[in-house]
Design an enzyme around this catalytic site. Structure first.
Site, mmCIF file in Angstrom:
data_model
loop_
_atom_site.group_PDB
_atom_site.id
_atom_site.type_symbol
_atom_site.label_atom_id
_atom_site.label_comp_id
_atom_site.label_asym_id
_atom_site.label_seq_id
_atom_site.Cartn_x
_atom_site.Cartn_y
_atom_site.Cartn_z
ATOM 1 N N CYS A 1 -5.633 -2.931 3.039
ATOM 2 C CA CYS A 1 -5.248 -2.848 4.455
ATOM 3 C C CYS A 1 -6.451 -2.878 5.405
ATOM 4 C CB CYS A 1 -4.374 -1.610 4.643
ATOM 5 S SG CYS A 1 -3.261 -1.716 6.065
ATOM 6 N N LYS B 1 -9.319 2.871 -1.698
ATOM 7 C CA LYS B 1 -9.645 2.368 -0.355
ATOM 8 C C LYS B 1 -10.956 2.978 0.149
ATOM 9 C CE LYS B 1 -7.019 1.764 3.984
ATOM 10 N NZ LYS B 1 -5.719 2.123 4.592
ATOM 11 N N GLU C 1 0.830 -1.223 0.000
ATOM 12 C CA GLU C 1 0.000 0.000 0.000
ATOM 13 C C GLU C 1 0.861 1.269 0.000
ATOM 14 O OE1 GLU C 1 -2.138 0.385 3.714
ATOM 15 O OE2 GLU C 1 -3.511 1.883 2.914
HETATM 16 O O1 LIG Z 1 -6.406 -2.042 10.898
HETATM 17 C C1 LIG Z 1 -5.229 -1.958 11.292
HETATM 18 O O2 LIG Z 1 -4.870 -2.361 12.399
HETATM 19 C C2 LIG Z 1 -4.182 -1.373 10.389
HETATM 20 C C3 LIG Z 1 -4.750 -0.648 9.222
HETATM 21 C C4 LIG Z 1 -3.781 0.226 8.540
HETATM 22 O O3 LIG Z 1 -2.649 0.356 8.937
HETATM 23 C C5 LIG Z 1 -4.161 0.895 7.304
HETATM 24 O O4 LIG Z 1 -5.292 0.722 6.823
HETATM 25 O O5 LIG Z 1 -3.321 1.618 6.752
#
Ligand SMILES: O=C(O)CCC(=O)C(=O)O
Length: 265
Positions: free
Chosen positions: A150, A116, A47
């Protein structure tokens, strides 16, 4: 695209706020992955690989309309006959910035663009980024697949929708930090088991602005088994997956046929 499908996941340390350095690294890693024997069919990035989480300066760093990313990655695909799921980039769209994945087939044609949907407040994404509002389903040279980014994996209803729409592989580019390795592993395995599909996750490593990213990119089969996993250093993680396993697992435990959506939807 052939199945078994050969995957190469580029687990990398992203330099926050330095797109030039990150582009140089990704281009070098792409060539390294392409030189593997046998050659991969599809390469996956993590990402926000162009900028990292340099959110306060993200408007000046983001790739305008993703044009640079599209040009560089599409040219690579055409040169090598390899598809690329180009992780996600910070992408400038007019006045806003999105966290966006571009997917290219082996001819360099773009087959999907997904931004996202769920912004991660713990890392202030909601203060700097615009959330997407479209699903990440796509067809990659005949393979039904989908992508989420993510934090999106914490939303099982999204993964279920993508599976119901036909996805047999779920790709998850991420920049997921310590100390939540147990969440990362458990959620990825749960998405694979409950939807009986492959989950292919590509994470970041290294430290940035007081946050430490642990890697552990992994490929999980529809039975929930981790078939390949990287450590906590930079790596190109390779795996070969056979999509026939999706139908086999769905035949063994017919979760989709047994759903009772009229009761709970
Ligand atoms: O949900 C999480 O613990 C991490 C999510 C995260 O780091 C993100 O979406 O960038």
């Amino acid at each position: 695209m052939a199945t078994p499908l050969r995957l190469a996941l580029i687990q990398m340390n992203i330099e926050a706020g330095k797109p030039e350095a990150n582009f140089a690294k990704i281009e070098a890693r792409l060539e390294e992955a392409a030189a593997q024997s046998p050659k991969p069919d599809l390469i996956v990035f993590p990402e926000m690989w162009n900028t990292g989480y340099a959110l306060p300066e993200i408007h000046s760093l983001a790739d305008p309309d993703g044009l640079r990313t599209k040009e560089v990655i599409s040219a690579f695909c055409r040169k090598h006959g390899i598809g690329v799921l180009a992780g996600s980039i910070a992408q400038l769209r007019g006045e806003t910035v999105t966290n966006t994945v571009h997917v290219f087939d082996r001819d360099g044609a773009e087959v999907s663009e997904y931004s996202k949907i769920h912004l991660f407040q713990l890392m202030n994404e909601h203060l700097h980024l615009q959330a997407g509002d479209r699903l990440g389903s796509f067809d990659l040279n005949g393979i039904p697949a989908a992508v989420m980014i993510c934090y999106d994996i914490r939303f099982p209803e999204l993964a279920r929708k993508l599976a119901l729409d036909g996805a047999k592989i779920l790709f998850v580019p991420a920049e997921w930090p310590h100390p939540r390795l147990h969440h990362w592993r458990t959620l990825l395995q749960a998405r694979a088991i409950e939807n009986q599909m492959f989950v292919v996750s590509c994470n970041t490593v290294g430290d940035s602005g007081g946050t430490s990213f642990f890697g552990h990119s992994m490929v999980i089969n529809p039975w929930g088994e981790v078939v390949a996993e990287a450590g906590e250093e930079e790596a190109i993680l390779s795996a070969e997956i056979d999509l026939a396993l999706v139908d086999e697992v769905r035949g063994r435990i017919p979760v989709f046929a047994d759903r009772r959506p009229t009761i709970y939807e």
